[in-house]
Structure formats: C-alpha cells, structure tokens
Scaffold this motif. Sequence first.
Motif, mmCIF file in Angstrom:
data_model
loop_
_atom_site.group_PDB
_atom_site.id
_atom_site.type_symbol
_atom_site.label_atom_id
_atom_site.label_comp_id
_atom_site.label_asym_id
_atom_site.label_seq_id
_atom_site.Cartn_x
_atom_site.Cartn_y
_atom_site.Cartn_z
ATOM 1 N N LEU A 83 0.831 -1.210 0.000
ATOM 2 C CA LEU A 83 0.000 0.000 0.000
ATOM 3 C C LEU A 83 0.861 1.255 0.000
ATOM 4 O O LEU A 83 0.566 2.223 -0.704
ATOM 5 C CB LEU A 83 -0.941 -0.003 1.202
ATOM 6 C CG LEU A 83 -2.090 -1.005 1.142
ATOM 7 C CD1 LEU A 83 -2.866 -1.009 2.466
ATOM 8 C CD2 LEU A 83 -3.009 -0.698 -0.024
ATOM 9 N N SER A 84 1.914 1.246 0.784
ATOM 10 C CA SER A 84 2.820 2.393 0.850
ATOM 11 C C SER A 84 3.481 2.632 -0.503
ATOM 12 O O SER A 84 3.544 3.772 -0.980
ATOM 13 C CB SER A 84 3.874 2.165 1.927
ATOM 14 O OG SER A 84 4.810 3.201 1.924
ATOM 15 N N LEU A 85 3.966 1.567 -1.129
ATOM 16 C CA LEU A 85 4.594 1.693 -2.442
ATOM 17 C C LEU A 85 3.589 2.172 -3.488
ATOM 18 O O LEU A 85 3.902 3.031 -4.311
ATOM 19 C CB LEU A 85 5.200 0.354 -2.870
ATOM 20 C CG LEU A 85 5.898 0.342 -4.222
ATOM 21 C CD1 LEU A 85 7.085 1.294 -4.221
ATOM 22 C CD2 LEU A 85 6.340 -1.063 -4.571
ATOM 23 N N SER A 86 2.372 1.656 -3.437
ATOM 24 C CA SER A 86 1.330 2.069 -4.386
ATOM 25 C C SER A 86 0.993 3.548 -4.219
ATOM 26 O O SER A 86 0.889 4.286 -5.200
ATOM 27 C CB SER A 86 0.072 1.232 -4.198
ATOM 28 O OG SER A 86 0.340 -0.121 -4.404
ATOM 29 N N PHE A 87 0.816 3.978 -2.966
ATOM 30 C CA PHE A 87 0.482 5.380 -2.708
ATOM 31 C C PHE A 87 1.639 6.294 -3.117
ATOM 32 O O PHE A 87 1.416 7.354 -3.699
ATOM 33 C CB PHE A 87 0.123 5.583 -1.236
ATOM 34 C CG PHE A 87 -0.356 6.964 -0.938
ATOM 35 C CD1 PHE A 87 -1.570 7.413 -1.421
ATOM 36 C CD2 PHE A 87 0.425 7.830 -0.191
ATOM 37 C CE1 PHE A 87 -2.006 8.712 -1.167
ATOM 38 C CE2 PHE A 87 -0.003 9.116 0.075
ATOM 39 C CZ PHE A 87 -1.219 9.556 -0.418
ATOM 40 N N THR A 88 2.869 5.882 -2.833
ATOM 41 C CA THR A 88 4.035 6.681 -3.215
ATOM 42 C C THR A 88 4.110 6.808 -4.736
ATOM 43 O O THR A 88 4.364 7.891 -5.268
ATOM 44 C CB THR A 88 5.321 6.040 -2.672
ATOM 45 O OG1 THR A 88 5.224 5.908 -1.259
ATOM 46 C CG2 THR A 88 6.539 6.875 -3.001
ATOM 47 N N THR A 89 3.871 5.717 -5.444
ATOM 48 C CA THR A 89 3.892 5.745 -6.908
ATOM 49 C C THR A 89 2.808 6.672 -7.449
ATOM 50 O O THR A 89 3.054 7.465 -8.368
ATOM 51 C CB THR A 89 3.708 4.327 -7.471
ATOM 52 O OG1 THR A 89 4.724 3.478 -6.925
ATOM 53 C CG2 THR A 89 3.777 4.309 -8.978
ATOM 54 N N LEU A 90 1.606 6.584 -6.887
ATOM 55 C CA LEU A 90 0.518 7.480 -7.313
ATOM 56 C C LEU A 90 0.856 8.943 -7.035
ATOM 57 O O LEU A 90 0.547 9.822 -7.846
ATOM 58 C CB LEU A 90 -0.788 7.094 -6.627
ATOM 59 C CG LEU A 90 -1.446 5.812 -7.131
ATOM 60 C CD1 LEU A 90 -2.664 5.466 -6.269
ATOM 61 C CD2 LEU A 90 -1.852 5.961 -8.587
#
Length: 188
Positions: A83-90
Amino acid sequence: MNPSPEEEFVPRNAVLISTFVVVNIIWWMVMIAGIGLGATHLHRCPVQPNIPVFLMVMGAASLLCLSLTYTRSDRREGTVSILSLSFTTLMYLFSFCWFIAGTTWVYSVYPPSYTPGEALYCHKTTFQFAFAVTTLTWIFLTLILVIGCCLAVLTCCKTVRARRHLIPNRNTLYGSIRDSAEYTVGDV
C-alpha cells in the motif's frame, strides 16, 4: 569473513551521501518557500490564477512524496509495504502530471506585467519563483535523461563487446589459451 555491525553502517561514499542530503535539504526549503509564496499571493496573479495554486500544490505534493520515500524503507514486506509503495507511486505520478500542468500555466503567460492593476498582472516574486523552479526542474530532468541514456549506451556497448569473449562460436573453445584461428580439424 562477515563485517562487524559497526562496519555495516559505514557509508561507502561520503561525498555522494553528503550531496544527496544537501540537495534534499535545498529542495525542502524551495518547496516550503513555494507553499508560502503561493499562499501569500494567492489572489495576486489575475493573468493566470493557477500559478499560486500550482506552487502550493507542487510544494505540498513534493514534500509528501519525499516524506513517503524516506519512511517507506522502514516497511519491507506485507500489505502495508504494498500500500505504501502504491500510494508513493501514485503521488509521484500526480506530482509529474501537476508539474506538466504548472509548466503550461507558467510558460503560457511569459512575460506577465508586474504592474498592479493591468490585465496581464502577476506578482513579480511569485511568478519569477514559479518560472525559475519550473525551468530548473526541466533542466534537471533533461540532464538526468541525457546521463541515463549515455549510461545505457555505454552499458550496451560494453555488453556487446564482452559478448564476443563470453559466447563461443563454432571456432572457439572454452578455456583455451590459443587463438581460435590456430585450431585445425585434427586439434579438436
């Protein structure tokens, strides 16, 4: 031989780490200044009212992206990490798209009038700050792209050159110390 715990945390290249820290501190200061300038002069750029908003959102998004990047390394696995990686990418994707929009807003009104009351008025410091940050960011991104392409070409050339030595053809033998042209049918 395994390194001691003290040796594991010794920086490999102090200059690189110091440069990274200094650049990050400067970027934090620039983004905080952008938020401040945008908020202070929110309604003082009638020629393009989105420029102060651009500065505020760009500053906030950049600081959030940097904060997420710093804290993301603490979580190595699991759902929280994904989730952290996904949010950072977004957030990085949003920041890039917002930067493209801001570039359009800033460059489309260049040069504005710095005299209050005129139709093409924009607060001088706010506009010049937005113009400078936008231009320097484009220069930096271009520099990274050029250096990355040069490194990719060098890596490809090095790989192609090394390939001749690593992959045998029908005239070469592994482990030989003689030139492949010296072999005859009777040697093999």
